[in-house]
Structure formats: C-alpha cells, structure tokens
Design an enzyme around this catalytic site. Structure first.
Site, PDB file in Angstrom:
ATOM      1  N   GLY A  41       0.818  -1.209   0.000  1.00 33.14           N
ATOM      2  CA  GLY A  41       0.000   0.000   0.000  1.00 33.14           C
ATOM      3  C   GLY A  41       0.847   1.252   0.000  1.00 33.14           C
ATOM      4  N   LEU A  42       1.858   1.283   0.881  1.00 37.47           N
ATOM      5  CA  LEU A  42       2.742   2.443   0.957  1.00 37.47           C
ATOM      6  C   LEU A  42       3.479   2.665  -0.358  1.00 37.47           C
ATOM      7  CD1 LEU A  42       5.067   3.419   3.897  1.00 37.47           C
ATOM      8  CD2 LEU A  42       5.972   3.321   1.580  1.00 37.47           C
ATOM      9  N   GLY A 216       7.134  -9.704 -15.822  1.00 39.73           N
ATOM     10  CA  GLY A 216       8.535  -9.337 -15.669  1.00 39.73           C
ATOM     11  C   GLY A 216       9.138  -8.894 -16.987  1.00 39.73           C
ATOM     12  N   ALA A 217      10.258  -9.511 -17.347  1.00 38.80           N
ATOM     13  CA  ALA A 217      10.960  -9.143 -18.575  1.00 38.80           C
ATOM     14  C   ALA A 217      10.145  -9.415 -19.834  1.00 38.80           C
ATOM     15  CB  ALA A 217      12.290  -9.883 -18.656  1.00 38.80           C
ATOM     16  N   ASP A 240      17.180  -6.423  -9.155  1.00 35.88           N
ATOM     17  CA  ASP A 240      16.284  -6.724  -8.043  1.00 35.88           C
ATOM     18  C   ASP A 240      14.868  -6.376  -8.496  1.00 35.88           C
ATOM     19  OD1 ASP A 240      14.911  -7.032  -5.675  1.00 35.88           O
ATOM     20  OD2 ASP A 240      16.218  -5.761  -4.478  1.00 35.88           O
ATOM     21  N   GLY A 245       6.166  -4.522  -9.176  1.00 40.30           N
ATOM     22  CA  GLY A 245       4.717  -4.570  -9.279  1.00 40.30           C
ATOM     23  C   GLY A 245       4.043  -3.381  -8.627  1.00 40.30           C
ATOM     24  N   ASP A 246       4.593  -2.937  -7.505  1.00 39.90           N
ATOM     25  CA  ASP A 246       4.027  -1.769  -6.818  1.00 39.90           C
ATOM     26  C   ASP A 246       4.229  -0.505  -7.644  1.00 39.90           C
ATOM     27  OD1 ASP A 246       3.283  -3.392  -4.739  1.00 39.90           O
ATOM     28  OD2 ASP A 246       5.041  -2.941  -3.522  1.00 39.90           O
ATOM     29  N   GLY A 281      16.505  -3.092  -3.518  1.00 41.96           N
ATOM     30  CA  GLY A 281      15.567  -2.660  -2.509  1.00 41.96           C
ATOM     31  C   GLY A 281      14.181  -2.462  -3.090  1.00 41.96           C
TER      32      GLY A 281
END
Length: 294
Positions: A41-42, A216-217, A240, A245-246, A281
């Site tokens: 959510g964040l 993804g790719a 990474d 998705g976010d 990250g």
C-alpha cells in the site's frame, strides 16, 4: 482530474541478498542487509504521488518507533495525504530474500493489517468519488477489502485491485474490479490456469472488467472486452525485481486518474517498473518524482 485513493498496508522492509533460498532446516548467511519503509500500500501510494496524482492513503500502523518512522517518511512526500489507523500491535514488516538474478522471495507479518476492520475500511472507501481511482491490495482482511471495494465501486470510482499477497480467496472481489493486476503466479493461483493468456481471460470471466498479468521481462498480458493483447517490457538489466509490481500499479493508477488512456498508462507504468528493476531494494528503488514526471 481525479485523485488516487489507496487503502492498504504500511510496514518495515528488511531485505538481504542470498545466493539461493534455504532448504528446510538450513541456515544460510545473507549479506547487503537493508532496512526501509515498505508495504504494498505504501509503495503504491508513494509512486502514485510521485507520478503527479493527488493521493489519499490510509494504512494501519503500530504505536511504536517503527510506526513513527514510517509516518515521518510518508509525510515528506509531496501530494500525499496520509491517514494512519493506529493499533497496539507491532508495526507490520516483511523479510525480502533477493537472489543474484534479481528475483526475490518475501515473507510478511501483518498484525496491524489483520486487525483493520470492515467498518474502518468502509468509512475510508466512502471518500471515493466519480473520477477517482481507488486502489487496494491483498494485505488487509478479505471482508474489509471487499467492503471497501464494493463501496468505492458504488460511488463511481475506478477500482484497481492488486491481490497480493494471496492469503485468502480473491475470486469474490473480482466483480467489483474495474482493473485487476496480478503477476503470473497469482493469476494461476486464482484461476487454475498457468498460461497467462488463458488466465487473463479467466480473470475477466470471474468478474473483472480488465485484467493485467505482469510477466517481468516478458512485459504484460491485458484482457479487455473479449480481446487479449501483449505489451512488451522495456529491456533492462534487472538487479532486483522487488517493488516492480508496486511501481507498476502506482503509476497506472496515477495516470488513469489524470485522464490517460489505459494503453498509455500501461506503457508508462512498465517503463517505471523497469527503472525499479535496475536498483536494489523496494522503497529505495522506487522512481523519483522527476523521473516519473519526465
């Protein structure tokens, strides 16, 4: 121009790099330990705000130092209004194990998300209006999520559902989804179909107006009005995939709220997700406001 209204979770992400995932009973040594605010959510709310949308965000937080740390980070984001709901529980957190090729596995603990009740979810969803884009994920309880999606849909908002993590059956929510966004594995778990083309069609058969399966790719597959289309991804060297998705969901929601077409929003959301894949990250890898507005 509408707003992006995000109801979801906020927590602390602890990530470490590993050569492989541990076997049962095995202890592995990780390295490159990182700590940052996170939660689907964040991440989606922050990305939507950086993409130029006015964002309202509500999430449950613990009354602890971690909760205060997260709230202060969110407060520094322009165009993002945060409405925390506090609980006497530890703030939610996730452990991310990142493999050398950039793929990741995540384990989350969400006592605050699990405590967020249906009444609070419905009250926040009632803020949605026609022209707004209302975004939810799978972190909150099933009944709270469905209540909010139903209310936002009735109020005329465009509803976007990203059912991750899958810890309850998401099928009953699909009739309230204007857009459902899943990855390949989530789509297969919901529909029972491993082929993304078949899965995207099945998600719409279950009730969603538009289904997007991110690959993804390999880009993404979109099913809408009986037709399935493929959108190619921006080629990058991924280090990474955490947070991709976010980023996709946040940018997609922001551009739809600004009146962009679905196709244009998907193309730009994939470009933004590709930027995230080139960094380590989750929160730290989210594109900046200047990158997204460019």
């Amino acid at each position: 121009m509408g707003r992006v209204i995000v109801l979801g979770n906020a927590g602390l992400d602890i990530s470490l790099s590993v050569q492989r995932l541990p076997d049962l009973g095995e202890t592995l040594l990780g390295h490159d330990v990182r700590r940052a605010p996170g939660g689907k959510g964040l991440n989606q709310a922050v990305t939507a705000a950086r993409a130029g949308a006015e964002v309202l965000f509500r999430a449950p937080l613990g009354r602890d130092a971690q909760g205060s740390e997260i709230a202060s980070v969110i407060a520094a984001e322009a165009c993002l209004m945060f409405h925390p709901h506090h609980f006497a529980h530890p703030t939610d957190f996730s452990l991310l194990m990142v493999l050398p090729d950039g793929e990741n596995s995540i384990v989350s603990a969400g006592p605050c998300a699990a405590a967020f009740r249906i009444e609070a979810a419905g009250a926040f969803a009632a803020k949605a209006e026609s022209g707004d884009v209302f975004v939810m994920q799978g972190n909150l309880r099933a009944d709270s999520t469905q209540q909010a999606m139903e209310i936002a849909s009735r109020r005329g908002a465009t509803t976007v559902f990203n059912p991750a993590p899958l810890w309850w059956d998401a099928k009953s929510l699909l009739p309230f989804c204007d857009i459902v966004v899943t990855n390949r594995g989530e789509a297969a778990s919901i529909t029972g179909m491993s082929d993304p083309t078949e899965g995207s069609s099945a998600l719409c058969t279950l009730g969603a107006k538009v289904s997007i399966i991110t690959l993804g790719a390999d880009g993404c597959v979109v099913h809408q009005e009986g037709k399935t289309r493929h959108f190619a991804a921006d080629p990058v060297e991924a280090v990474d995939t955490t947070g991709c998705g976010d980023t996709f969901c946040g940018v997609l929601a922001a551009l739809l709220a600004q009146g962009q077409t679905l196709d244009d929003a998907i193309i730009r959301a994939q470009t933004a997700a590709a930027i995230t894949a080139t960094r380590r990250g989750a929160f730290a890898a989210l594109p900046s406001r200047s990158e997204l507005l460019a």
